[in-house]
Design an enzyme around this catalytic site. Structure first.
Site, PDB file in Angstrom:
ATOM      1  N   GLY A 191      48.454  38.547  39.146  1.00 14.61           N
ATOM      2  CA  GLY A 191      48.631  38.885  37.735  1.00 14.61           C
ATOM      3  C   GLY A 191      49.360  40.206  37.548  1.00 14.61           C
ATOM      4  O   GLY A 191      50.219  40.342  36.675  1.00 14.61           O
ATOM      5  N   ASN A 222      39.773  42.328  29.203  1.00 11.43           N
ATOM      6  CA  ASN A 222      38.921  42.139  30.377  1.00 11.43           C
ATOM      7  C   ASN A 222      37.568  42.819  30.249  1.00 11.43           C
ATOM      8  O   ASN A 222      36.579  42.347  30.810  1.00 11.43           O
ATOM      9  CB  ASN A 222      39.625  42.628  31.643  1.00 11.43           C
ATOM     10  CG  ASN A 222      40.231  44.007  31.491  1.00 11.43           C
ATOM     11  OD1 ASN A 222      40.869  44.307  30.488  1.00 11.43           O
ATOM     12  ND2 ASN A 222      40.065  44.846  32.481  1.00 11.43           N
ATOM     13  N   GLN A 274      43.030  37.319  31.799  1.00  7.97           N
ATOM     14  CA  GLN A 274      41.601  37.109  31.595  1.00  7.97           C
ATOM     15  C   GLN A 274      41.310  35.839  30.799  1.00  7.97           C
ATOM     16  O   GLN A 274      40.228  35.283  30.891  1.00  7.97           O
ATOM     17  CB  GLN A 274      41.033  38.337  30.859  1.00  7.97           C
ATOM     18  CG  GLN A 274      39.613  38.674  31.206  1.00  7.97           C
ATOM     19  CD  GLN A 274      39.347  38.835  32.687  1.00  7.97           C
ATOM     20  OE1 GLN A 274      38.522  38.133  33.262  1.00  7.97           O
ATOM     21  NE2 GLN A 274      40.043  39.767  33.326  1.00  7.97           N
ATOM     22  N   SER A 321      46.569  34.749  36.286  1.00  8.75           N
ATOM     23  CA  SER A 321      46.118  35.071  37.632  1.00  8.75           C
ATOM     24  C   SER A 321      45.169  33.996  38.151  1.00  8.75           C
ATOM     25  O   SER A 321      44.246  33.588  37.453  1.00  8.75           O
ATOM     26  CB  SER A 321      45.400  36.415  37.611  1.00  8.75           C
ATOM     27  OG  SER A 321      44.721  36.638  38.819  1.00  8.75           O
ATOM     28  N   GLY A 322      45.395  33.541  39.393  1.00 11.41           N
ATOM     29  CA  GLY A 322      44.573  32.478  39.964  1.00 11.41           C
ATOM     30  C   GLY A 322      43.122  32.845  40.173  1.00 11.41           C
ATOM     31  O   GLY A 322      42.218  32.049  39.862  1.00 11.41           O
ATOM     32  N   THR A 348      58.670  33.167  50.589  1.00  5.75           N
ATOM     33  CA  THR A 348      58.189  31.807  50.815  1.00  5.75           C
ATOM     34  C   THR A 348      56.950  31.561  49.975  1.00  5.75           C
ATOM     35  O   THR A 348      56.013  32.358  49.960  1.00  5.75           O
ATOM     36  CB  THR A 348      57.887  31.572  52.304  1.00  5.75           C
ATOM     37  OG1 THR A 348      59.064  31.818  53.051  1.00  5.75           O
ATOM     38  CG2 THR A 348      57.403  30.148  52.545  1.00  5.75           C
ATOM     39  N   CYS A 355      38.657  47.403  38.628  1.00  2.62           N
ATOM     40  CA  CYS A 355      39.704  48.173  39.276  1.00  2.62           C
ATOM     41  C   CYS A 355      39.720  49.629  38.896  1.00  2.62           C
ATOM     42  O   CYS A 355      40.510  50.395  39.409  1.00  2.62           O
ATOM     43  CB  CYS A 355      41.058  47.551  39.028  1.00  2.62           C
ATOM     44  SG  CYS A 355      41.224  46.966  37.395  1.00  2.62           S
TER      45      CYS A 355
END
Lengths: 123, 385
Positions: free
Chosen positions: B72, B152, B180, B200-201, B238, B326
């Site tokens: 993200g 968030n 989020q 974001s995964g 890749t 974070c």
């Protein structure tokens, strides 16, 4: 992040509270993190007879306050004056660098309390 | 080992079993490079494009508007710094908000140092961005407006449609950090007028290390990295096929379960808040008046330090966060709460509970049982300081 000793003092802090008739009170606050500590001592014949603390702060703040009371209980004022932030941190088997300011606060609150006592009982 | 309850889904989420199951063959058997022309490459390429379609479908985009990135944060960097590299001369202003994630704020700060004009919008007491301030500041020198969809820390959802409208009226492009929100709330990029979007995964039960950037057809950015022509030149490197397959599966699950999950998590969150309000005096609920992501609750407990609360709950088997993950390691109070007008000392006394896949009623009960005595103990140690 914290040593077992820090967590032990955090979960089972020694000497929490206030004294009814303190001989000296020291208060220190850290504007950066908002931690505040108040230490009260009872002095007899130059010895610290009783000590209590109140702390608003993180685990390290509570642990260092608790430890400093344990370190000075029953000691002479001179011995207590020799206690530094490093003494407190070492007694807890170390603090993370970001939390060293907490041990600073504890040592300063102690010295503040002793100075307060000396002022009130100037000979 | 005692049961642990995880209430920090806004920090990260577990990879769901179906998602792990979908991705593992791409680690061990279907490991080709999608750029290779042989059969190994072709099967990887197929999986890549299938995932792209699924992600596009979640947000109402076309597959060719979806690009995979490393996270993200990277998507946010591309949207801001990458976009400004391509911005028209004369468009020198970026408008964002005070409650954004540091991936947006730090990138904006860097752009400010490069000479662009940066405007940070205020929020009100419930974390809603001041759209009047946006109207007052947007003009024909504005290149980009970036406002996060769901916050968030508080979960508060912004009025994206209106913000995008205001941006477009001035000829500016609109980006939203939906890291989020994606997978937790419905987002239709066309309906909301979104030109760029970050996802974001690991916030939606896919692995860490995979992100998405949506770019509406016609919006140009200059890539931040140099190398191969992957992702149509947008993001060399890749492709992380296993995680791309994972995020495809994860968004598929999220879409099919969205309504039910939103209802379930709102119910649990509201029950938690009511119970804590009843049993812990003076608790403040940050952002509660506004529209919020279903499972997020941010509470302040005056008289107690947030970190001390967090560790006490941790010892009781409950994982939560103080502010955003974070920013742990910094001793500053949450910039989000401060922007909302919360006193720094009260901000320091805050916890974030965030729910997701796997959150149970039992977990909520455990918090309701253990939190009040914890607050009481720490308040008595503080003795009113």
């Amino acid at each position: 992040m914290y040593t077992p000793k820090v967590m032990e003092h955090f979960e089972h802090p020694r000497n929490v509270g206030t004294l009814e008739h303190p001989d000296g009170i020291g208060k220190q606050g850290n504007p950066v993190c908002g931690d505040v500590m108040e230490l009260a001592i009872k002095v007899k014949d130059g010895m610290i007879e009783d000590v209590k603390f109140k702390t608003f702060g993180c685990c390290a703040a509570i642990a260092t306050s608790s430890m400093v009371t344990e370190l000075v209980m029953g000691k002479s004022l001179e011995e207590a004056e020799a206690i530094s932030k490093q003494t407190v941190a070492d007694a807890l088997d170390g603090l993370p660098p970001a939390k060293m300011h907490c041990s600073n606060l504890a040592a300063d609150a102690l010295h503040d309390a002793i100075e307060d006592y000396r002022k009130k009982h100037a000979e | 080992m005692n049961t642990r309850y995880y209430f920090d889904h806004n920090a990260t989420t577990p990879v769901r079993p179906e998602v792990a199951e979908a991705m593992i063959p791409y680690l061990t058997e279907l490991y080709g490079n999608p750029s290779s022309a042989h059969s190994f490459g072709r099967e990887a390429r197929l999986a890549l494009e299938k995932s792209r379609e699924k992600v596009a479908s979640l947000i109402g985009a076309d597959p060719d508007e979806v690009f995979f990135t490393g996270c993200g944060t990277e998507s946010d960097n591309m949207a801001l710094a990458g976009f400004m590299r391509s911005a028209a001369d004369g468009r020198r202003k970026i408008i964002t908000s005070k409650v954004e994630h540091s991936a947006i704020l730090k990138t904006a700060k860097m752009l400010g140092q490069k000479g662009y004009d940066i405007v940070l919008l205020d929020v009100d007491g419930t974390c809603r961005v001041d759209l009047d301030m946006l109207r007052d500041n947007v003009d024909d020198s504005t290149a980009l407006v970036s406002i996060m969809h769901g916050n968030n820390e508080t979960g508060v959802i912004q009025d994206i449609a209106e913000a995008a409208r205001i941006a477009h009226d001035a000829g500016a492009v609109f980006h939203t950090d939906a890291v989020q929100s994606a997978g937790k709330a419905w987002i239709d990029v066309a309906g909301l007028g979104i030109d760029m979007l970050s996802m974001s995964g690991h916030k939606l039960n896919a692995p860490k290390g995979i992100g998405v950037l949506y770019l509406r057809r016609g919006v140009t950015i200059t890539p931040l990295m140099y190398g191969g022509s992957h992702e149509r030149g947008m993001r060399p490197g890749t492709e992380n096929i296993p995680s791309i397959v994972a995020i495809g599966k994860a968004v598929e699950l999220a879409a099919s379960e969205m309504d039910g999950k939103m209802a379930k998590l709102s119910g649990l969150r509201d029950r938690l808040e009511v119970a804590i309000e009843d049993s812990v005096p003076d608790t403040v609920f940050n952002g509660r008046g506004a529209t919020r992501l279903a499972g997020t609750s941010n509470m302040s407990f005056p008289g107690v330090d947030g970190e001390a609360l967090m560790f006490s709950l941790d010892r009781a088997g409950i994982a939560v966060s103080t502010g955003s993950a974070c920013t742990t390691g910094e001793v500053q109070p949450s910039h989000v709460l401060v922007a909302m007008g919360v006193e720094p000392k009260t901000a320091q006394s805050s916890l974030r509970f965030s729910m997701g896949w796997g959150t149970t009623s039992e977990g909520v009960d455990h918090i309701i049982e253990t939190l009040p005595p914890i607050v009481e103990r720490l308040r008595s140690i503080a003795g009113g300081l």
